[in-house]
Design a protein around this motif. Sequence first.
Motif, PDB file in Angstrom:
ATOM      1  N   ALA A 190      21.917  42.270  40.650  1.00  0.00           N
ATOM      2  CA  ALA A 190      22.203  42.761  39.305  1.00  0.00           C
ATOM      3  C   ALA A 190      22.152  41.614  38.304  1.00  0.00           C
ATOM      4  O   ALA A 190      22.234  40.444  38.683  1.00  0.00           O
ATOM      5  CB  ALA A 190      23.573  43.429  39.274  1.00  0.00           C
ATOM      6  N   GLY A 191      22.019  41.955  37.033  1.00  0.00           N
ATOM      7  CA  GLY A 191      22.035  40.935  35.988  1.00  0.00           C
ATOM      8  C   GLY A 191      21.305  41.406  34.749  1.00  0.00           C
ATOM      9  O   GLY A 191      20.442  42.295  34.817  1.00  0.00           O
ATOM     10  N   ALA A 192      21.663  40.795  33.636  1.00  0.00           N
ATOM     11  CA  ALA A 192      21.033  41.158  32.364  1.00  0.00           C
ATOM     12  C   ALA A 192      19.539  40.841  32.420  1.00  0.00           C
ATOM     13  O   ALA A 192      19.086  40.118  33.320  1.00  0.00           O
ATOM     14  CB  ALA A 192      21.702  40.375  31.239  1.00  0.00           C
ATOM     15  N   GLN A 247      24.786  38.576  42.009  1.00  0.00           N
ATOM     16  CA  GLN A 247      25.061  38.952  40.614  1.00  0.00           C
ATOM     17  C   GLN A 247      24.606  37.846  39.674  1.00  0.00           C
ATOM     18  O   GLN A 247      25.199  36.781  39.619  1.00  0.00           O
ATOM     19  CB  GLN A 247      26.573  39.198  40.455  1.00  0.00           C
ATOM     20  N   HIS A 248      23.534  38.124  38.938  1.00  0.00           N
ATOM     21  CA  HIS A 248      23.092  37.186  37.911  1.00  0.00           C
ATOM     22  C   HIS A 248      23.964  37.374  36.668  1.00  0.00           C
ATOM     23  O   HIS A 248      24.860  38.210  36.652  1.00  0.00           O
ATOM     24  CB  HIS A 248      21.608  37.434  37.592  1.00  0.00           C
ATOM     25  N   GLN A 249      23.605  36.627  35.623  1.00  0.00           N
ATOM     26  CA  GLN A 249      24.447  36.652  34.419  1.00  0.00           C
ATOM     27  C   GLN A 249      24.602  38.062  33.822  1.00  0.00           C
ATOM     28  O   GLN A 249      23.645  38.828  33.781  1.00  0.00           O
ATOM     29  CB  GLN A 249      23.805  35.756  33.359  1.00  0.00           C
ATOM     30  N   VAL A 287      32.679  32.824  34.787  1.00  0.00           N
ATOM     31  CA  VAL A 287      31.547  32.262  35.543  1.00  0.00           C
ATOM     32  C   VAL A 287      30.342  33.202  35.403  1.00  0.00           C
ATOM     33  O   VAL A 287      29.231  32.763  35.110  1.00  0.00           O
ATOM     34  CB  VAL A 287      31.915  32.049  37.035  1.00  0.00           C
ATOM     35  N   ILE A 288      30.560  34.508  35.568  1.00  0.00           N
ATOM     36  CA  ILE A 288      29.449  35.471  35.531  1.00  0.00           C
ATOM     37  C   ILE A 288      28.776  35.497  34.152  1.00  0.00           C
ATOM     38  O   ILE A 288      27.557  35.615  34.056  1.00  0.00           O
ATOM     39  CB  ILE A 288      29.928  36.891  35.941  1.00  0.00           C
ATOM     40  N   THR A 289      29.564  35.345  33.096  1.00  0.00           N
ATOM     41  CA  THR A 289      28.959  35.414  31.758  1.00  0.00           C
ATOM     42  C   THR A 289      28.309  34.093  31.349  1.00  0.00           C
ATOM     43  O   THR A 289      27.568  34.044  30.379  1.00  0.00           O
ATOM     44  CB  THR A 289      29.993  35.814  30.678  1.00  0.00           C
ATOM     45  N   ALA A 333      23.367  32.744  40.365  1.00  0.00           N
ATOM     46  CA  ALA A 333      24.046  34.007  40.634  1.00  0.00           C
ATOM     47  C   ALA A 333      25.340  33.788  41.382  1.00  0.00           C
ATOM     48  O   ALA A 333      25.544  32.741  41.996  1.00  0.00           O
ATOM     49  CB  ALA A 333      23.138  34.920  41.454  1.00  0.00           C
ATOM     50  N   ILE A 334      26.192  34.782  41.283  1.00  0.00           N
ATOM     51  CA  ILE A 334      27.401  34.822  42.095  1.00  0.00           C
ATOM     52  C   ILE A 334      27.030  35.605  43.356  1.00  0.00           C
ATOM     53  O   ILE A 334      26.554  36.733  43.267  1.00  0.00           O
ATOM     54  CB  ILE A 334      28.529  35.539  41.309  1.00  0.00           C
TER      55      ILE A 334
END
Length: 546
Positions: free
Chosen positions: A81-83, A373-375, A405-407, A414-415
């Motif tokens: 996932a990620g923006a 998990q990307h940003q 961290v994620i933002t 990625a997380i």
Amino acid sequence: MTETPAAPEPDGRPAETAVAPTEPATAPAEPDNPVVAAVRPGYEFDGTALELGGLMLDAENLSDVHIRIPLGMLNRHGLVAGATGTGKTKTLQLITEQLSANGVPVFAADIKGDLSGLASPGTPSDKLAARAASVGQQWSPKTFPVQYYALGGVGSGIPVRVTVETFGATLLAKVLELNDTQESSLGLVFHYAKNASLPLIDLADLRAVLQYLTSDQGKADLTGLGGLSSATVGVILRELIAFQDQGAEAFFGEPAFDSAEFLAVEGDGRGRVSLLELPNLADRPAIFSTFLMWLLADLFRKLPEVGDPDKPKLVFFFDEAHLLFDGASKEFLDTITRTVRLIRSKGVGVFFVTQSPTDIHEDVLAQLGSRIQHQLRVNTPNDAKALKQTVNTYPTSSYDDLGTVITTLGIGEAIVTVMNERGAPTPVAWTRLRAPESLMAATDPAAIDAAVKASPSYATYATAVNNPSAAESLGSKMAAAQAAERAEAEAKVAAKQAKAPKESRSRPRSHQDDDSTLEKVVKSSAFKSAMNTAARELMRSMFKKR
Ligand SMILES: Nc1ncnc2c1ncn2[C@@H]1O[C@H](COP(=O)(O)OP(=O)(O)OP(=O)(O)O)[C@@H](O)[C@H]1O
Ligand SMILES: [Mg+2]
């Protein structure tokens, strides 16, 4: 993002050895760093594992800990996932390369066409060298065995078609956006067609059956189908016609595609990478996601149980996954959840790729063992809520504020948490991902075209065939019924005419005379100029009545 300083230029030798991790971008692991201490043991596996990247200490520095995913756990499903623009597709590319190299076939929808780069060698650059060096990657350009497909033959790939019958009423109801009542009615129509031996191959077949059921001839059959109203059948018919107008016709028909093609391993032992091209996705998002769902369900039907194999039989990347869940009916959601749950034991891993984990229904999300998990961007209160929900779905982590961290993740970071070999989640790790070794852009269209034409599958699927099916048999049935009706009507007219001579005696002139006189009037230019269309219509209907 903040990249570590560039590694020295490649030494000019050919591509294979172009980039070596000579730059000491990897900081010596600090033994007392609590994150390193917590994360390192979690990623030490006994069996083969795919290399995802390096553990980051902060936005600038990396540890020497490799973040990996056990090959044998890839059938436990995952989420990327990620923006937009944060690195989801490159992550997918990176995983695909290593799966193929380990003999695991991969299927992925190539929405933007950039995954076709898997067939071409990557281009070395300073930036790439720096990334490779920082994560301890021995980067060298590579190509992978790609087979290109195109949904319904729209595009340059090998055409993938399915018959309406095998697609089934539930999935079709989803693409036609039917409500629950209409969906169960469509189910009855499929049932009827089956019992009446009316093969539903393409959309024209289904349309013929619906038209038949709403016609005079089909009324009795419709009444026989308990609970099916002619109004509902009419609605389904209208939706179907609208769907056809969107160009959906091409997706249904024969030769029907055999999804077992996706399980191929090439002669050199590498897994085949099957890419499904989806042009004009924006025009028909529902058909695309539903098609992918069908492919998955079809594979499920075909594959034997394997329990927990050493490595998956296939890894299936489900891109733009939010489209699957948008407006899904309860029954459709159940289909997805069930298929995803059960397909694991057939050795198929499914990775959903989407912008936010909240796009995925929670029953499915709960089954995704690996998470990359990307940003995430937070611009609205809804985004903030989504971030909070995302953070809550992670196991406890060594980061004080995982949300921050994620933002603040950089591109290609990625997380990560995956399922370890015991089936437990690994520690949450802030990871800089490796760089793909194939091209991070689309392969040249001419090369794609040549590869498609050279594929033996192209000969099998290139040309659509139209075998006799429901449309043809109902066509002749309706024609026969219409002919019978016509004959009956003509018989009535003949019977009337038998009586006619008597009547005509009482009239001064015959119909023939009558008509010809009127005809003369109608043909006169004065009359013509005086008549408008409506009046002519009226005249015609008067003729008919006489
Ligand atoms: N692992 C990586 N190695 C090297 N470069 C990367 C990596 N990940 C991302 N990048 C860089 O970031 C760019 C965007 O990445 P990518 O296309 O994967 O984003 P995305 O999340 O799929 O975006 P979209 O939502 O628009 O599809 C790439 O073109 C590449 O330059
Ligand atoms: Mg992408």
